[in-house]
Design a protein around this motif. Structure first.
Motif, PDB file in Angstrom:
ATOM      1  N   VAL A 142       0.806  -1.240   0.000  1.00 33.90           N
ATOM      2  CA  VAL A 142       0.000   0.000   0.000  1.00 33.90           C
ATOM      3  C   VAL A 142       0.833   1.282   0.000  1.00 33.90           C
ATOM      4  O   VAL A 142       0.280   2.367  -0.191  1.00 33.90           O
ATOM      5  CB  VAL A 142      -0.976   0.042   1.201  1.00 33.90           C
ATOM      6  N   ASP A 182       2.745   2.581  -2.173  1.00 31.54           N
ATOM      7  CA  ASP A 182       2.693   3.345  -3.430  1.00 31.54           C
ATOM      8  C   ASP A 182       1.386   4.117  -3.585  1.00 31.54           C
ATOM      9  O   ASP A 182       1.290   5.029  -4.395  1.00 31.54           O
ATOM     10  CB  ASP A 182       2.910   2.415  -4.628  1.00 31.54           C
ATOM     11  N   GLN A 183       0.363   3.708  -2.812  1.00 35.93           N
ATOM     12  CA  GLN A 183      -0.911   4.455  -2.908  1.00 35.93           C
ATOM     13  C   GLN A 183      -0.943   5.666  -1.973  1.00 35.93           C
ATOM     14  O   GLN A 183      -1.868   6.475  -2.026  1.00 35.93           O
ATOM     15  CB  GLN A 183      -2.073   3.528  -2.550  1.00 35.93           C
ATOM     16  N   VAL A 221      -0.212   9.301  -0.647  1.00 36.85           N
ATOM     17  CA  VAL A 221       0.113  10.557  -1.340  1.00 36.85           C
ATOM     18  C   VAL A 221       0.437  11.629  -0.303  1.00 36.85           C
ATOM     19  O   VAL A 221      -0.077  11.583   0.821  1.00 36.85           O
ATOM     20  CB  VAL A 221      -1.072  11.037  -2.225  1.00 36.85           C
ATOM     21  N   THR A 259       9.549   1.146  -5.996  1.00 33.54           N
ATOM     22  CA  THR A 259       8.489   1.987  -5.417  1.00 33.54           C
ATOM     23  C   THR A 259       8.520   3.362  -6.063  1.00 33.54           C
ATOM     24  O   THR A 259       9.574   3.787  -6.563  1.00 33.54           O
ATOM     25  CB  THR A 259       8.662   2.129  -3.892  1.00 33.54           C
TER      26      THR A 259
END
Ligand code: SF4
Length: 410
Positions: A48, A50-51, A53, A394
């Protein structure tokens, strides 16, 4: 294409198990071979990251905007605090110390009790390899989590038929543990210092005339002293319950003096264990850089050390902080409930691979995970540094890189 990676180090807790097998397909983890659910959860976090922000007040923004806002907050701050540092790599801890130095912040590694005791009376410690090969008496004092950790117990298993070992757990009656210990000794937590001094007196054959032992049953005090006298290599694991309370540094000092006494005739060491989910190491990094292992204030341009005064929890509880920079995979580790409550009313910057639940910082800067997505190193709880591997790609930066970006932009 599937690829098996052997002997991966897990940085999910202070144990730093370095025998994990991980299967990947080049982009994600397919399987982690470990029986530890906490370790599984740590590797699963890579799915998770990379999701995540960057965010300002919870709203998604660009990385540049989040860094810019973080820099504005730092420039406005008069009394910044850098803390967290748990589940951070050595590189990230080093970058956090450099940032604290640059902005004149207080930095707290959370190791003040151990450091105060260490500076007064020293510490005799050893590696897990020595414990496994030599210890015939292991005492877990306020370290129920460690004793319950199957991975830790596996680490200490020995094939030697000649080795006989006794395990004693010490703690409050409510933490009675007999599944993994040969014996449990109940000690009132408020009386632990007295119990240690009584043991010392017994080992020195000093009669405590007319006084009933306090904090422990007399038969158990005698039995513990006799075990200490009969054993050849004794190791104390002191856990978070042992280090609770305002006089915890005095307890650690008393234990160090007891160990010194035992060492007159046999070998004896102690290993301090952090709370579950935390890691050690920041104290080593801070000590290299400043000469002090905990709670350093850079406000006047050079490091000042005052372990009680500059504790992160105390500063937050007393509202003496106007900006908090939190780093690492477990950024609120070690803070009291009141400190976390007060933290919500102070601007904060969180730099790490996870956003703590129920806590919204002013700025969140996501990072990848060192040990999965970036190489690096970390300290195991016996003070042994171990390499961490980076085997997955990543889109995120490493924690150390984000901290350096901020430093370079100030
Ligand atoms: S005990 Fe700690 S280091 Fe070992 S696998 Fe579990 S979480 Fe990872």
């Amino acid at each position: 294409m599937k690829k098996l990676i052997e002997d991966v180090t897990c940085a999910g807790c202070y144990c730093a198990c370095d025998d994990i097998q991980v299967t990947i397909d080049g982009q994600q983890i397919l399987e982690v071979q470990t029986t530890c659910s906490q370790g599984q959860a740590w590797f699963e976090r890579a799915a998770v990251t990379d999701q995540l922000v960057p965010r300002i007040q919870g709203q998604p923004v660009s990385q540049a905007a989040a860094i810019k806002h973080a820099i504005e907050l730092i420039q406005q701050a008069q009394a910044p605090l850098v803390t967290g540092l748990s589940q951070s790599s050595t590189d990230a801890q080093r970058a956090a110390v450099a940032l604290a130095d640059q902005i004149g912040a207080v930095i707290d590694t959370g190791a003040s009790a151990g450091t105060r005791a260490l500076q007064q009376v020293g510490e005799a410690t050893c590696t897990l390899g020595e414990v496994r090969s030599r210890a015939d008496l292991i005492i877990y004092w306020g370290a129920a989590d460690l004793l319950a950790n199957a991975r830790h117990r596996q680490t200490l298993e020995t094939d030697s038929a000649e080795m006989t070992r006794k395990i004693i757990a010490i703690g409050e009656e409510s933490a009675r543990e007999t599944d993994h210990a040969d014996e449990f000794i109940a000690v009132e937590s408020q009386r632990e210092i007295e119990v240690i001094w009584q043991l010392r007196a017994l080992l020195k054959d000093v009669a405590v005339i007319g006084n009933e032992p306090v904090g422990i049953a007399e038969s158990q005090l005698q039995s513990l002293a006799s075990e200490l006298k009969q054993s050849r290599y004794i190791v104390f694991f002191t856990g978070p319950e042992f280090k609770q309370g305002p006089l915890s540094h005095r307890k650690l000092e008393a234990l160090s003096l007891l160990i010194r006494e035992i060492q007159r005739e046999r070998r004896c060491h102690s290993i301090s264990v952090p709370a579950s989910g935390e890691t050690k190491g920041a104290e080593h990094v801070l000590a290299w850089q400043t000469g002090y292992a905990a709670t350093v204030n850079f406000a006047v341009g050079f490091p000042r050390y005052s372990p009680a005064e500059y504790q992160a929890s105390r500063l937050l509880e007393q509202s003496e902080v106007d900006l908090c920079i939190l780093t690492g995979g477990n950024p609120l580790a070690g803070l009291t409930a009141q400190a976390i409550g007060n933290l919500k009313s102070v601007p904060s910057i969180v730099i790490g691979s996870t956003l703590p639940q129920d806590f919204q910082p002013e700025v969140f800067l996501p990072t990848g995970i060192t040990g999965i997505q970036f190489p690096g190193s970390m300290y195991r709880y016996d003070g042994t540094p171990l390499p961490l591997r980076g085997f997955l790609p990543t889109v995120q930066n490493s924690e150390a890189d984000v901290l350096k970006q901020i430093s370079n932009s100030l």
